[in-house]
Design an enzyme around this catalytic site. Structure first.
Site, PDB file in Angstrom:
ATOM      1  N   GLU A   1      -0.762  -9.612  -1.686  1.00  0.00           N
ATOM      2  CA  GLU A   1      -2.200  -9.888  -1.691  1.00  0.00           C
ATOM      3  C   GLU A   1      -2.779  -9.789  -3.099  1.00  0.00           C
ATOM      4  O   GLU A   1      -3.664 -10.557  -3.476  1.00  0.00           O
ATOM      5  CB  GLU A   1      -2.909  -8.933  -0.730  1.00  0.00           C
ATOM      6  CG  GLU A   1      -2.566  -9.256   0.724  1.00  0.00           C
ATOM      7  CD  GLU A   1      -3.064  -8.216   1.702  1.00  0.00           C
ATOM      8  OE1 GLU A   1      -3.634  -8.597   2.737  1.00  0.00           O
ATOM      9  OE2 GLU A   1      -2.857  -7.010   1.442  1.00  0.00           O
TER      10      GLU A   1
ATOM     11  N   GLY B   1       0.207  -5.397   0.204  1.00  0.00           N
ATOM     12  CA  GLY B   1      -0.832  -5.448  -0.811  1.00  0.00           C
ATOM     13  C   GLY B   1      -0.357  -6.013  -2.131  1.00  0.00           C
ATOM     14  O   GLY B   1      -1.154  -6.555  -2.897  1.00  0.00           O
TER      15      GLY B   1
ATOM     16  N   ALA C   1       0.837  -1.192   0.000  1.00  0.00           N
ATOM     17  CA  ALA C   1       0.000   0.000   0.000  1.00  0.00           C
ATOM     18  C   ALA C   1       0.876   1.247   0.000  1.00  0.00           C
ATOM     19  O   ALA C   1       2.066   1.203   0.330  1.00  0.00           O
ATOM     20  CB  ALA C   1      -0.911  -0.004   1.223  1.00  0.00           C
TER      21      ALA C   1
ATOM     22  N   GLU D   1       3.266  -5.922   7.182  1.00  0.00           N
ATOM     23  CA  GLU D   1       2.447  -4.885   7.811  1.00  0.00           C
ATOM     24  C   GLU D   1       2.663  -4.784   9.314  1.00  0.00           C
ATOM     25  O   GLU D   1       2.583  -3.695   9.894  1.00  0.00           O
ATOM     26  CB  GLU D   1       0.961  -5.147   7.523  1.00  0.00           C
ATOM     27  CG  GLU D   1       0.536  -4.858   6.094  1.00  0.00           C
ATOM     28  CD  GLU D   1       0.674  -6.067   5.180  1.00  0.00           C
ATOM     29  OE1 GLU D   1       0.024  -6.064   4.113  1.00  0.00           O
ATOM     30  OE2 GLU D   1       1.425  -7.005   5.529  1.00  0.00           O
TER      31      GLU D   1
END
Length: 256
Positions: free
Chosen positions: A110, A107, A64, A130
């Site tokens: 992901e 992300g 992110a 994270e």
């Protein structure tokens, strides 16, 4: 400048390139919205039968955008814009291949986990770090990784935030194949082209069964497989595939 570039390098195959090289393709909200729009469009395009998502040689996507995350509120995280890309990928009926070079972190991992096939370069590194900045994976990382490799292997990396080199990821079962870095996109496109030449209704049915089956009981999953298998006998592509095999010619599948 577009944050996701769309190309059609091979008939039936779309290539989406994340295009924020200055921040290692960090997944800003605008980028995710662009990606969602492309996925939704391609999902409805009958000329497209497979999709490849990639970044650049340094990063698939380095997670992110931390500049955005620093300002994000709980309400921001609940908006449709925040989850648009994940919703679009889950709804996509076309096979999606992640072609991963460099970093696929947070992300980025992901995003790869949302795909059906992951091709990684030898220098690729995955990870869900994270926890190191006081948060946790929020786009399926904890759930998809556990389902892919099991609780204990997943926890080893989720709780430490350590990176996972490509070969380790392959051994764990996260990655489909590891290839030389300069062959990641060509190899992904080769696989996508092979899929694009196959009957799209059968491909879609297999993707659906593979996606839904693991979350159902074995009896329910087998019933889904059986019913879908039977429905494919009503398609023109089934007739064409069998006829072409018996006549020793190349089949022409039309998705009907």
């Amino acid at each position: 400048m577009a944050e996701v570039l769309k190309e059609t390098p091979i008939e039936g195959v779309a290539l989406l390139k994340l295009n924020r090289p200055e921040v290692l393709n960090a997944l800003s909200v605008p980028l995710r919205l662009e990606l969602a729009a492309h996925i939704d469009e391609l999902n409805l395009d009958p000329a497209v039968r497979a999709i490849v998502i990639t970044g650049d040689e340094k990063a698939f996507a380095a997670g992110a955008d931390l500049t955005e995350l620093k300002k994000r509120t709980v309400r921001d995280a609940q908006t449709r814009e925040s989850v648009a890309a994940w919703v679009a990928l889950r709804a996509c009926q076309k096979p999606v291949i992640a072609a991963v070079n460099g970093f696929a972190l947070g992300g980025g991992s992901e995003l790869a986990f949302h795909c059906d096939i992951i091709i990684a370069g030898e220098g690729a590194k995955f990870g869900l770090p994270e926890v190191k900045v006081g948060i946790m994976p929020g786009a399926g990382g904890t759930q998809r990784l556990v389902r892919a490799v099991g609780k204990f292997k997943a926890s080893r990396y989720l709780l430490t935030g350590d990176l996972i080199p490509a070969e380790v990821a392959y051994t764990m079962g996260i990655v489909s194949e590891v290839v030389p870095d300069d062959q990641v996109i060509p190899h992904a496109l080769k696989i996508a082209s092979k899929i694009a030449a196959l009957p799209p209704l059968a491909v879609q049915a297999i993707k659906e069964a593979v996606g839904l089956g693991p979350d159902a009981s074995l009896d329910t999953a087998l019933a889904l497989e059986r019913k879908t298998f039977q429905l494919l006998f009503t398609t023109e592509d089934r007739d064409e595939g069998i006829a072409a095999f018996l006549e020793k010619r190349k089949p022409v599948f039309k998705g009907r």
